[in-house]
Design a protein around this motif. Structure first.
Motif, PDB file in Angstrom:
ATOM      1  N   THR A   1       0.837  -1.204   0.000  1.00 27.70           N
ATOM      2  CA  THR A   1       0.000   0.000   0.000  1.00 27.70           C
ATOM      3  C   THR A   1       0.872   1.253   0.000  1.00 27.70           C
ATOM      4  N   LEU A   2       1.909   1.263   0.837  1.00 31.39           N
ATOM      5  CA  LEU A   2       2.815   2.416   0.867  1.00 31.39           C
ATOM      6  C   LEU A   2       3.579   2.547  -0.453  1.00 31.39           C
ATOM      7  N   ALA A   3       3.896   1.405  -1.057  1.00 32.13           N
ATOM      8  CA  ALA A   3       4.598   1.425  -2.349  1.00 32.13           C
ATOM      9  C   ALA A   3       3.717   2.101  -3.408  1.00 32.13           C
ATOM     10  N   ALA A   4       2.434   1.751  -3.434  1.00 33.04           N
ATOM     11  CA  ALA A   4       1.503   2.369  -4.392  1.00 33.04           C
ATOM     12  C   ALA A   4       1.237   3.828  -4.017  1.00 33.04           C
ATOM     13  N   ALA A   5       1.129   4.095  -2.718  1.00 33.23           N
ATOM     14  CA  ALA A   5       0.863   5.474  -2.266  1.00 33.23           C
ATOM     15  C   ALA A   5       1.994   6.412  -2.680  1.00 33.23           C
ATOM     16  N   ALA A   6       3.221   5.866  -2.785  1.00 36.69           N
ATOM     17  CA  ALA A   6       4.365   6.691  -3.193  1.00 36.69           C
ATOM     18  C   ALA A   6       4.179   7.211  -4.621  1.00 36.69           C
ATOM     19  N   LEU A   7       3.391   6.497  -5.415  1.00 41.37           N
ATOM     20  CA  LEU A   7       3.137   6.896  -6.810  1.00 41.37           C
ATOM     21  C   LEU A   7       1.774   7.572  -6.993  1.00 41.37           C
ATOM     22  N   ALA A   8       0.898   7.423  -6.004  1.00 42.28           N
ATOM     23  CA  ALA A   8      -0.492   7.894  -6.132  1.00 42.28           C
ATOM     24  C   ALA A   8      -0.617   9.388  -6.462  1.00 42.28           C
ATOM     25  N   PRO A   9       0.263  10.266  -5.937  1.00 42.82           N
ATOM     26  CA  PRO A   9       0.114  11.687  -6.296  1.00 42.82           C
ATOM     27  C   PRO A   9       0.273  11.959  -7.793  1.00 42.82           C
ATOM     28  N   GLN A  10       0.806  10.998  -8.535  1.00 42.03           N
ATOM     29  CA  GLN A  10       0.969  11.163  -9.986  1.00 42.03           C
ATOM     30  C   GLN A  10      -0.231  10.597 -10.748  1.00 42.03           C
ATOM     31  N   CYS A  11      -1.257  10.146 -10.003  1.00 39.45           N
ATOM     32  CA  CYS A  11      -2.436   9.515 -10.616  1.00 39.45           C
ATOM     33  C   CYS A  11      -3.690  10.357 -10.324  1.00 39.45           C
ATOM     34  N   HIS A  12      -4.731  10.193 -11.163  1.00 39.87           N
ATOM     35  CA  HIS A  12      -5.962  10.964 -10.974  1.00 39.87           C
ATOM     36  C   HIS A  12      -6.826  10.405  -9.846  1.00 39.87           C
ATOM     37  N   TRP A  13      -6.837   9.061  -9.718  1.00 39.52           N
ATOM     38  CA  TRP A  13      -7.682   8.424  -8.714  1.00 39.52           C
ATOM     39  C   TRP A  13      -6.895   7.327  -7.998  1.00 39.52           C
ATOM     40  N   ALA A  14      -7.164   7.146  -6.719  1.00 40.00           N
ATOM     41  CA  ALA A  14      -6.512   6.078  -5.963  1.00 40.00           C
ATOM     42  C   ALA A  14      -7.552   5.151  -5.347  1.00 40.00           C
ATOM     43  N   ASP A  15      -7.280   3.869  -5.439  1.00 41.79           N
ATOM     44  CA  ASP A  15      -8.142   2.846  -4.816  1.00 41.79           C
ATOM     45  C   ASP A  15      -7.209   1.942  -4.023  1.00 41.79           C
ATOM     46  N   LEU A  16      -6.737   2.460  -2.886  1.00 42.15           N
ATOM     47  CA  LEU A  16      -5.689   1.771  -2.119  1.00 42.15           C
ATOM     48  C   LEU A  16      -6.185   1.452  -0.711  1.00 42.15           C
ATOM     49  N   ASP A  17      -7.240   0.612  -0.664  1.00 45.94           N
ATOM     50  CA  ASP A  17      -7.880   0.352   0.628  1.00 45.94           C
ATOM     51  C   ASP A  17      -7.478  -0.984   1.232  1.00 45.94           C
ATOM     52  N   GLY A  18      -6.486  -1.673   0.627  1.00 46.46           N
ATOM     53  CA  GLY A  18      -6.101  -3.020   1.064  1.00 46.46           C
ATOM     54  C   GLY A  18      -6.073  -3.230   2.569  1.00 46.46           C
ATOM     55  N   PRO A  19      -5.294  -2.429   3.328  1.00 48.01           N
ATOM     56  CA  PRO A  19      -5.178  -2.680   4.768  1.00 48.01           C
ATOM     57  C   PRO A  19      -6.490  -2.519   5.533  1.00 48.01           C
ATOM     58  N   PHE A  20      -7.440  -1.748   4.982  1.00 42.47           N
ATOM     59  CA  PHE A  20      -8.718  -1.570   5.682  1.00 42.47           C
ATOM     60  C   PHE A  20      -9.636  -2.772   5.520  1.00 42.47           C
ATOM     61  N   LEU A  21      -9.336  -3.615   4.540  1.00 45.27           N
ATOM     62  CA  LEU A  21     -10.211  -4.755   4.250  1.00 45.27           C
ATOM     63  C   LEU A  21      -9.667  -6.051   4.831  1.00 45.27           C
ATOM     64  N   THR A  22      -8.571  -5.940   5.618  1.00 46.16           N
ATOM     65  CA  THR A  22      -7.928  -7.130   6.175  1.00 46.16           C
ATOM     66  C   THR A  22      -7.865  -7.020   7.696  1.00 46.16           C
ATOM     67  N   THR A  23      -7.636  -8.155   8.365  1.00 50.73           N
ATOM     68  CA  THR A  23      -7.682  -8.141   9.839  1.00 50.73           C
ATOM     69  C   THR A  23      -6.340  -8.462  10.496  1.00 50.73           C
ATOM     70  N   ASN A  24      -5.342  -8.930   9.734  1.00 50.35           N
ATOM     71  CA  ASN A  24      -4.071  -9.320  10.367  1.00 50.35           C
ATOM     72  C   ASN A  24      -2.856  -8.715   9.656  1.00 50.35           C
ATOM     73  N   ASN A  25      -2.972  -7.458   9.292  1.00 49.91           N
ATOM     74  CA  ASN A  25      -1.853  -6.714   8.700  1.00 49.91           C
ATOM     75  C   ASN A  25      -0.620  -6.864   9.610  1.00 49.91           C
ATOM     76  N   PRO A  26       0.487  -7.430   9.087  1.00 52.12           N
ATOM     77  CA  PRO A  26       1.652  -7.658   9.952  1.00 52.12           C
ATOM     78  C   PRO A  26       2.474  -6.392  10.218  1.00 52.12           C
ATOM     79  N   TYR A  27       2.104  -5.280   9.600  1.00 52.48           N
ATOM     80  CA  TYR A  27       2.843  -4.021   9.782  1.00 52.48           C
ATOM     81  C   TYR A  27       1.941  -2.961  10.394  1.00 52.48           C
ATOM     82  N   LYS A  28       2.566  -1.881  10.870  1.00 51.00           N
ATOM     83  CA  LYS A  28       1.789  -0.761  11.402  1.00 51.00           C
ATOM     84  C   LYS A  28       0.980  -0.113  10.289  1.00 51.00           C
ATOM     85  N   MET A  29      -0.200   0.363  10.640  1.00 48.93           N
ATOM     86  CA  MET A  29      -1.041   1.070   9.680  1.00 48.93           C
ATOM     87  C   MET A  29      -0.392   2.422   9.371  1.00 48.93           C
ATOM     88  N   PRO A  30      -0.211   2.751   8.092  1.00 54.61           N
ATOM     89  CA  PRO A  30       0.332   4.084   7.772  1.00 54.61           C
ATOM     90  C   PRO A  30      -0.666   5.175   8.145  1.00 54.61           C
TER      91      PRO A  30
END
Ligand code: MG
Length: 337
Positions: A288-317
């Motif tokens: 998600t952070l990898a895609a977010a690094a590029l998202a400002p260069q895009c018109h729309w973002a659909d980067l909700d992965g961590p919100f749809l999961t329950t055992n994210n092994p990393y801290k929420m950005p």
């Protein structure tokens, strides 16, 4: 440079149903690259319909020898090397590319977004996706979407209008619609598109089958809403083919084999006058952070992965006002729990 990896089963908050599939978890391969005391983190999200698995990813990684590559990294040579090992398998290639970008940022002591030329003030809002469900469950799922400025809904059910009406009975936020190749009748699709336009729908993803550019182009020509190619646009070579078929493309790191090629796809889409959406699979904070690094260069973002999961092994950005927050840490800005 040394490579390590671990399989990880990412659990989904809700059983996820799109036009053609249903599932409750996603196999993920967590990948790390180690050099000079630094570790870069990457991730392959292997949604079943894309054809990758723990077995295919492990078989691929067993053939990868990263010790031959030295810093500074030649990203193009490395992606060519990965493509030479086996065709396809973009998710596991993305895992290595993301880890390489994270490691590169740490070695250069720069955030990835800065190295990729992104302006954090241009970050688009991220949509929150709700899968196909019965009205009562749909309304429950929409409660999870509070705090999001845009909702994305999967269509291709028996009653698409009913689904939108259910959503509109509880919220008037802008909507993205994803047909996931589920439509098959041009005239019916056009009638639905005009109706969706009246309901405040912002864009429509992949209306017809990816193997039917004529129907997709027919609808694009007539649609008052941008039509976005997703399943039909995987890697850089697909971007030029999208011209004239779609108004824009949906770039996902798990299709593009990572950040290096995604950036090239963004540049190519801009050159061709195509709009750009950046999307995700079921992913942890890492991809998600990898895609977010590029998202400002895009018109729309659909980067909700961590919100749809329950055992994210990393801290929420950081997530503020419906947008991911790019921090000033070196690399991806990923934090371990
Ligand atoms: Mg899609």
């Amino acid at each position: 440079m040394r490579l390590t990896y671990q399989p990880f089963e990412l659990e989904l908050k809700h059983t996820f149903t799109i036009a053609k599939f249903s599932r409750t978890s996603t196999p993920v391969m967590l990948v790390q690259l180690h050099l000079d005391g630094f570790t870069g983190y990457g991730e392959a999200s292997m949604v079943p319909y894309m054809g990758e698995s723990y077995a295919s990813a492990t078989a691929f990684l067993e053939q990868v020898d990263m010790s031959q590559f030295a810093y500074p990294f030649d990203f193009e040579a490395i992606i060519n090397y990965l493509d030479g090992i086996a065709p396809g398998q973009p998710a596991i290639k993305a895992a290595i590319d993301i880890a390489l970008n994270d490691l590169n940022g740490k070695l250069q002591q720069q955030p990835c977004w800065k190295l990729l030329g992104s302006d954090p003030t241009q970050m688009p809002v991220t949509s929150f996706t709700v899968g196909i469900a019965e009205p009562a469950e749909m309304i429950q799922k929409l409660k999870d979407a509070e705090g999001f400025k845009v909702v994305k809904v999967k269509l291709g059910s028996k009653d698409d209008k009913g689904l939108i009406n259910t959503i509109r009975s509880v919220t008037d936020v802008p909507l993205y619609v994803d047909a996931n190749q589920g439509w098959d009748d041009r005239e019916k699709a056009l009638e639905l598109v005009h109706w969706l336009h009246e309901q405040g729908i912002v864009l429509i993803e992949q209306p017809f089958n990816k193997t039917d550019p004529d129907s997709n182009a027919w609808l694009t020509e007539r649609s008052p809403i941008p039509i976005i190619g997703d399943e039909s646009v995987q890697r850089l070579s697909d971007v030029a083919k999208a011209k004239g078929v779609y108004h824009g493309i949906n770039i996902k790191l798990m299709k593009s084999a990572g950040m290096f090629e995604a950036k090239r796809m963004i540049d190519e889409a801009n050159r061709l006058g195509l709009k750009i959406m950046i999307g995700c699979m079921s992913e942890t904070s890492c991809a998600t952070l990898a895609a977010a690094a590029l998202a400002p260069q895009c018109h729309w973002a659909d980067l909700d992965g961590p919100f749809l999961t329950t055992n994210n092994p990393y801290k929420m950005p950081g997530f503020v006002d419906g947008k991911w927050v790019l921090n000033n840490e070196d690399g991806l800005g990923l934090n371990l729990v």
